[in-house]
Design a protein around this motif. Structure first.
Motif, PDB file in Angstrom:
ATOM      1  N   ASN A 118      83.476 -81.976  36.344  1.00 41.38           N
ATOM      2  CA  ASN A 118      83.183 -83.401  36.200  1.00 41.38           C
ATOM      3  C   ASN A 118      84.015 -84.265  37.148  1.00 41.38           C
ATOM      4  O   ASN A 118      83.538 -85.296  37.620  1.00 41.38           O
ATOM      5  N   ILE A 119      85.223 -83.860  37.426  1.00 45.51           N
ATOM      6  CA  ILE A 119      86.070 -84.614  38.353  1.00 45.51           C
ATOM      7  C   ILE A 119      85.573 -84.465  39.795  1.00 45.51           C
ATOM      8  O   ILE A 119      85.480 -85.441  40.533  1.00 45.51           O
ATOM      9  N   PHE A 120      85.228 -83.246  40.181  1.00 42.93           N
ATOM     10  CA  PHE A 120      84.914 -82.970  41.581  1.00 42.93           C
ATOM     11  C   PHE A 120      83.429 -82.851  41.895  1.00 42.93           C
ATOM     12  O   PHE A 120      83.042 -82.918  43.059  1.00 42.93           O
ATOM     13  N   ASP A 122      79.279 -84.136  41.290  1.00 46.32           N
ATOM     14  CA  ASP A 122      78.612 -85.430  41.126  1.00 46.32           C
ATOM     15  C   ASP A 122      77.547 -85.411  40.032  1.00 46.32           C
ATOM     16  O   ASP A 122      76.739 -86.330  39.927  1.00 46.32           O
ATOM     17  N   LYS A 147      88.472 -83.450  47.162  1.00 39.63           N
ATOM     18  CA  LYS A 147      88.008 -84.722  46.600  1.00 39.63           C
ATOM     19  C   LYS A 147      86.609 -84.481  46.053  1.00 39.63           C
ATOM     20  O   LYS A 147      86.084 -83.379  46.156  1.00 39.63           O
ATOM     21  N   GLN A 148      86.010 -85.523  45.502  1.00 41.84           N
ATOM     22  CA  GLN A 148      84.685 -85.334  44.925  1.00 41.84           C
ATOM     23  C   GLN A 148      83.712 -84.785  45.950  1.00 41.84           C
ATOM     24  O   GLN A 148      83.686 -85.209  47.106  1.00 41.84           O
ATOM     25  N   THR A 150      79.651 -82.496  46.107  1.00 42.69           N
ATOM     26  CA  THR A 150      78.267 -82.551  45.655  1.00 42.69           C
ATOM     27  C   THR A 150      77.952 -81.297  44.853  1.00 42.69           C
ATOM     28  O   THR A 150      78.155 -80.180  45.351  1.00 42.69           O
ATOM     29  N   THR A 151      77.467 -81.478  43.643  1.00 41.72           N
ATOM     30  CA  THR A 151      77.078 -80.339  42.811  1.00 41.72           C
ATOM     31  C   THR A 151      75.767 -79.787  43.371  1.00 41.72           C
ATOM     32  O   THR A 151      74.750 -80.490  43.387  1.00 41.72           O
TER      33      THR A 151
END
Length: 161
Positions: A118-120, A122, A147-148, A150-151
């Motif tokens: 959930n943190i990394f 989308d 950093k964040q 894309t799932t």
């Protein structure tokens, strides 16, 4: 570009008088892992760098997964920091990876994997269930810059039944 595939261990058994680390998988856990890996094979993503928590249920999940992918067990790197339920140790481990490492597969535990996804990622996941898998891609060159991302996909065993 870098990617991480997180796999939560299969459903484990509480029927044995063993420590948490030694808890084995239940038959349902083994079956769910096989469902997930059979779906994962269709993505044509073969992992090159495989890391597992030392807990029996995570390592057993990893071995079942690799057998289905025809990857030898000696490719598994067991990492103490992955026996983590909060997530900070897993994140710290990832941030220390060699930058030559482009893709990793990590077998671990909740709540760590749901939180990290959930943190990394989308896409919000209420709970990554046992045997659940999430792949996240990152537009970074250095793991320290995590950093964040894309799932790319999520595989949930319940959705395959």
């Amino acid at each position: 570009m870098k990617s991480i595939t997180f796999i939560r261990h299969g459903k484990s058994s509480w029927e044995h008088d063993v420590t948490d680390r030694e808890r084995p998988l239940k038959a349902r856990g083994v079956n769910d892992i096989k469902l997930v890996v059979n779906q994962y094979v269709k993505t044509k993503n073969l992992p090159k760098n495989i890391f597992s928590s030392p807990a029996n249920r995570a390592l057993s999940t990893c071995k079942i997964f690799l057998k289905a992918l025809n990857i030898p067990e000696n490719k598994i790197k067991v990492v103490e920091e992955l026996y983590d339920f909060e997530g900070q140790n897993v994140v710290n481990f990832v941030k220390k990876l060699s930058n030559e490492t482009k893709d990793v597969m990590i077998f671990g535990h909740n709540n760590a994997l749901t939180s990290i996804s959930n943190i990394f990622g989308d896409v919000f996941i209420d709970n990554l269930p046992t045997s659940g898998l999430v792949k996240i891609n990152f537009e970074i060159d250095d793991w320290k810059d995590l950093k964040q991302g894309t799932t790319e996909f999520i595989i949930i065993p319940k959705e395959l039944k």
